[in-house]
Design a protein around this motif. Structure first.
Motif, short mmCIF file in Angstrom:
data_model
loop_
_atom_site.label_atom_id
_atom_site.label_comp_id
_atom_site.label_asym_id
_atom_site.label_seq_id
_atom_site.Cartn_x
_atom_site.Cartn_y
_atom_site.Cartn_z
N ILE A 174 0.85 -1.18 0.00
CA ILE A 174 0.00 0.00 0.00
C ILE A 174 0.89 1.24 0.00
CG2 ILE A 174 -1.72 1.32 1.30
CD1 ILE A 174 -2.76 -1.38 2.36
N LEU A 175 0.64 2.14 -0.96
CA LEU A 175 1.41 3.36 -1.11
C LEU A 175 0.53 4.59 -0.96
CD1 LEU A 175 3.58 2.57 -4.28
CD2 LEU A 175 4.20 2.24 -1.88
N ALA A 176 1.13 5.69 -0.54
CA ALA A 176 0.46 6.98 -0.53
C ALA A 176 0.64 7.64 -1.90
CB ALA A 176 1.04 7.87 0.57
N PHE A 177 -0.41 8.32 -2.38
CA PHE A 177 -0.30 9.07 -3.63
C PHE A 177 -1.24 10.27 -3.57
CE2 PHE A 177 -4.04 6.63 -4.54
CZ PHE A 177 -4.74 7.31 -5.53
N SER A 178 -1.12 11.15 -4.55
CA SER A 178 -1.96 12.36 -4.58
C SER A 178 -1.94 12.93 -5.99
CB SER A 178 -1.43 13.40 -3.58
OG SER A 178 -0.11 13.78 -3.91
N GLY A 179 -2.62 14.07 -6.14
CA GLY A 179 -2.55 14.81 -7.40
C GLY A 179 -3.14 14.11 -8.59
N PRO A 190 -4.98 13.68 -0.79
CA PRO A 190 -4.09 12.54 -0.51
C PRO A 190 -4.91 11.25 -0.46
CG PRO A 190 -4.59 13.72 1.52
CD PRO A 190 -5.25 14.50 0.42
N TYR A 191 -4.34 10.18 -1.00
CA TYR A 191 -4.99 8.88 -1.00
C TYR A 191 -3.96 7.80 -0.68
CZ TYR A 191 -8.77 11.14 -3.70
OH TYR A 191 -9.78 11.96 -4.14
N THR A 192 -4.44 6.60 -0.47
CA THR A 192 -3.57 5.43 -0.45
C THR A 192 -4.11 4.42 -1.45
OG1 THR A 192 -4.82 4.48 1.41
CG2 THR A 192 -2.77 5.66 1.94
N THR A 193 -3.21 3.61 -1.99
CA THR A 193 -3.63 2.61 -2.97
C THR A 193 -2.93 1.29 -2.72
OG1 THR A 193 -3.84 2.08 -5.33
CG2 THR A 193 -1.85 3.28 -4.66
N LEU A 194 -3.67 0.22 -2.91
CA LEU A 194 -3.11 -1.12 -2.92
C LEU A 194 -2.59 -1.37 -4.34
CD1 LEU A 194 -2.86 -3.97 -1.53
CD2 LEU A 194 -5.10 -4.47 -2.50
N VAL A 195 -1.29 -1.63 -4.47
CA VAL A 195 -0.70 -1.88 -5.78
C VAL A 195 -0.69 -3.39 -6.01
CG1 VAL A 195 1.34 -1.59 -7.23
CG2 VAL A 195 0.71 0.19 -5.60
N ASP A 196 -1.43 -3.84 -6.99
CA ASP A 196 -1.62 -5.27 -7.20
C ASP A 196 -1.60 -5.58 -8.69
OD1 ASP A 196 -2.27 -7.94 -7.20
OD2 ASP A 196 -4.24 -7.70 -6.28
N ALA A 197 -0.45 -6.04 -9.19
CA ALA A 197 -0.31 -6.34 -10.61
C ALA A 197 -1.24 -7.46 -11.05
CB ALA A 197 1.14 -6.71 -10.92
N THR A 198 -1.75 -8.27 -10.13
CA THR A 198 -2.59 -9.39 -10.50
C THR A 198 -4.07 -9.03 -10.54
OG1 THR A 198 -2.74 -10.17 -8.20
CG2 THR A 198 -0.93 -11.02 -9.53
N SER A 199 -4.41 -7.79 -10.21
CA SER A 199 -5.78 -7.32 -10.34
C SER A 199 -5.99 -6.79 -11.76
CB SER A 199 -6.06 -6.21 -9.31
OG SER A 199 -7.35 -5.66 -9.49
N ASP A 200 -7.25 -6.70 -12.20
CA ASP A 200 -7.51 -6.38 -13.60
C ASP A 200 -7.89 -4.92 -13.84
OD1 ASP A 200 -7.55 -7.28 -16.25
OD2 ASP A 200 -9.73 -7.53 -16.22
N TYR A 201 -8.19 -4.17 -12.78
CA TYR A 201 -8.74 -2.84 -12.93
C TYR A 201 -8.00 -1.84 -12.05
CZ TYR A 201 -12.89 -5.05 -15.05
OH TYR A 201 -13.74 -5.76 -15.85
N ILE A 279 -7.25 0.71 -5.62
CA ILE A 279 -6.52 -0.48 -6.09
C ILE A 279 -5.95 -0.14 -7.45
CG2 ILE A 279 -6.65 -2.90 -6.74
CD1 ILE A 279 -9.09 -3.17 -4.88
N PHE A 280 -4.62 -0.18 -7.57
CA PHE A 280 -3.97 0.05 -8.85
C PHE A 280 -3.60 -1.31 -9.43
CE2 PHE A 280 -2.13 4.62 -8.25
CZ PHE A 280 -3.44 5.11 -8.22
N GLY A 281 -4.43 -1.78 -10.35
CA GLY A 281 -4.23 -3.10 -10.95
C GLY A 281 -3.64 -3.04 -12.35
N GLY A 282 -4.18 -3.89 -13.24
CA GLY A 282 -3.61 -4.14 -14.55
C GLY A 282 -3.21 -2.93 -15.37
N GLY A 295 11.59 -7.68 1.34
CA GLY A 295 12.63 -7.58 2.35
C GLY A 295 12.74 -6.18 2.92
N ASN A 296 12.63 -5.17 2.07
CA ASN A 296 12.74 -3.77 2.49
C ASN A 296 11.40 -3.06 2.57
OD1 ASN A 296 15.70 -3.48 2.69
ND2 ASN A 296 15.65 -3.93 0.50
N LYS A 297 10.32 -3.80 2.31
CA LYS A 297 8.97 -3.27 2.40
C LYS A 297 8.83 -1.98 1.58
CE LYS A 297 7.99 -5.47 6.81
NZ LYS A 297 7.70 -5.33 8.23
N ARG A 298 9.07 -2.15 0.28
CA ARG A 298 8.97 -1.02 -0.62
C ARG A 298 8.62 -1.53 -2.02
NH1 ARG A 298 15.28 0.79 -1.94
NH2 ARG A 298 15.91 -1.23 -2.84
N LEU A 299 8.26 -0.60 -2.91
CA LEU A 299 7.94 -0.90 -4.30
C LEU A 299 8.75 0.01 -5.20
CD1 LEU A 299 4.06 -1.36 -4.44
CD2 LEU A 299 5.71 -2.83 -5.58
#
Length: 307
Positions: A174-179, A190-201, A279-282, A295-299
């Motif tokens: 989960i990352l913070a983003f804005s704008g 300001p928002y937060t998003t779940l970054v999930d490459a396996t989601s479709d939308y 949710i930031f998917g596909g 390991g470093n808890k980052r993207l």
């Protein structure tokens, strides 16, 4: 769903498992599942070690075991000894599930609190970095979806890393983003998003998605959740800022399946729940290579080569 190859045991038993970036652990259909098509037989593996068993859950009995797990396919196998696996007596959509998310005390299955597989591999000296990269091709045909690189950044398909961003919450990616900007619509909230490459939308607050839909000329279903748009519509780019860097999802990532009876296509945005994370998917994953670093808890993010 996206699937990847794994083999378990000695000699190898090969499986096709669903890729999951939000849960942790390897879950496989066990031979005790009487109505599963392809199952793991621990009695045929000389390196298998039984750890525990639960038979108290009706319809969801499971065994916890340990064995050598190989990620990938020969000749590019990545062997990871001492990998904890959950052997389930229930069927999956594939042969099982490979969870490459963060260590957690809940989630899918019963082994999510174990070390993430790539961290376990790093601790045993199997990989140089406890990371993996997901590269998805823009146009997916014939099941040729992309490449997952275990243990490093994919320098074949991806350019230089734009930036790494620390997670806003440690239980998931989960990352913070804005704008946000989308054509004539913009806000700086300001928002937060779940970054999930396996989601479709890409999913967001219904009020925000509805404003973006007006700009796109998209029409919604009766619940104002899912939208469709004319396949020939010229769509604006969706832009936002993560860690001071601007990222963009252009128009050719925003269209999905075409309607069989009209020139209408899925619009790859939908209304989720107000005041809850996005949710930031596909569409985002096809725009940027994604480097997951448990390991470093980052993207990290990089442009696919050729863009």
């Amino acid at each position: 769903m996206y699937v990847v190859n794994v083999t378990i045991g000695t000699p190898n038993q090969q499986f096709l498992v669903q890729l999951d970036t939000q849960n942790n652990g390897l879950y496989i259909q066990d031979k005790s599942c009487s109505y599963c098509n392809h199952t793991f037989d621990s009695s045929k593996s000389s390196t298998y070690k039984f750890l525990s068993q639960n038979t108290s859950l009706v319809g969801n009995n499971y065994i916890i075991g340990q064995d050598v797990v190989n990620l990938g396919l020969s000749p590019n196998l990545l062997p990871i000894p001492n990998t904890i696996i959950e052997q389930d007596a229930v069927p999956y959509h594939a042969d099982g599930r490979l969870g490459l998310g963060l260590q957690q005390d809940r989630g899918y299955g019963y082994i999510g609190n174990n070390l993430p597989i790539l961290v376990n591999a790093y601790n045993q000296g199997v990989v140089d970095q406890p990371v993996y990269t997901i590269y998805l091709r823009k146009n997916i045909q014939n099941g040729d979806a992309g490449v997952i690189t275990f243990g490093g950044v994919d320098s074949t398909n991806c350019g230089s890393v734009i930036a790494y961003q620390s997670l806003a919450k440690y239980k998931n990616y989960i990352l913070a983003f804005s704008g946000i900007s989308y054509g004539s619509y913009a806000n700086s909230n300001p928002y937060t998003t779940l970054v999930d490459a396996t989601s479709d939308y890409i999913a967001g607050p219904p009020s925000v998605i509805a404003n973006m839909a007006k700009v796109a000329g998209a029409t919604s279903d009766k619940n104002n959740d899912f939208y469709q748009v004319n396949c020939d519509q010229q769509l604006p780019s969706f832009s936002f800022t993560i860690g001071g860097k601007q990222y963009t999802v252009d128009s050719n990532q925003q269209l999905g399946t075409k309607n069989a009876t009209s020139n209408m296509c899925e619009w790859k945005f939908y209304g989720y729940v107000e005041d809850v994370i996005w949710i930031f998917g596909g569409p985002f994953a096809k725009s940027y290579c994604q480097i997951y670093d448990p390991g470093n808890k980052r993207l990290g993010f990089a442009l696919p080569k050729g863009q």
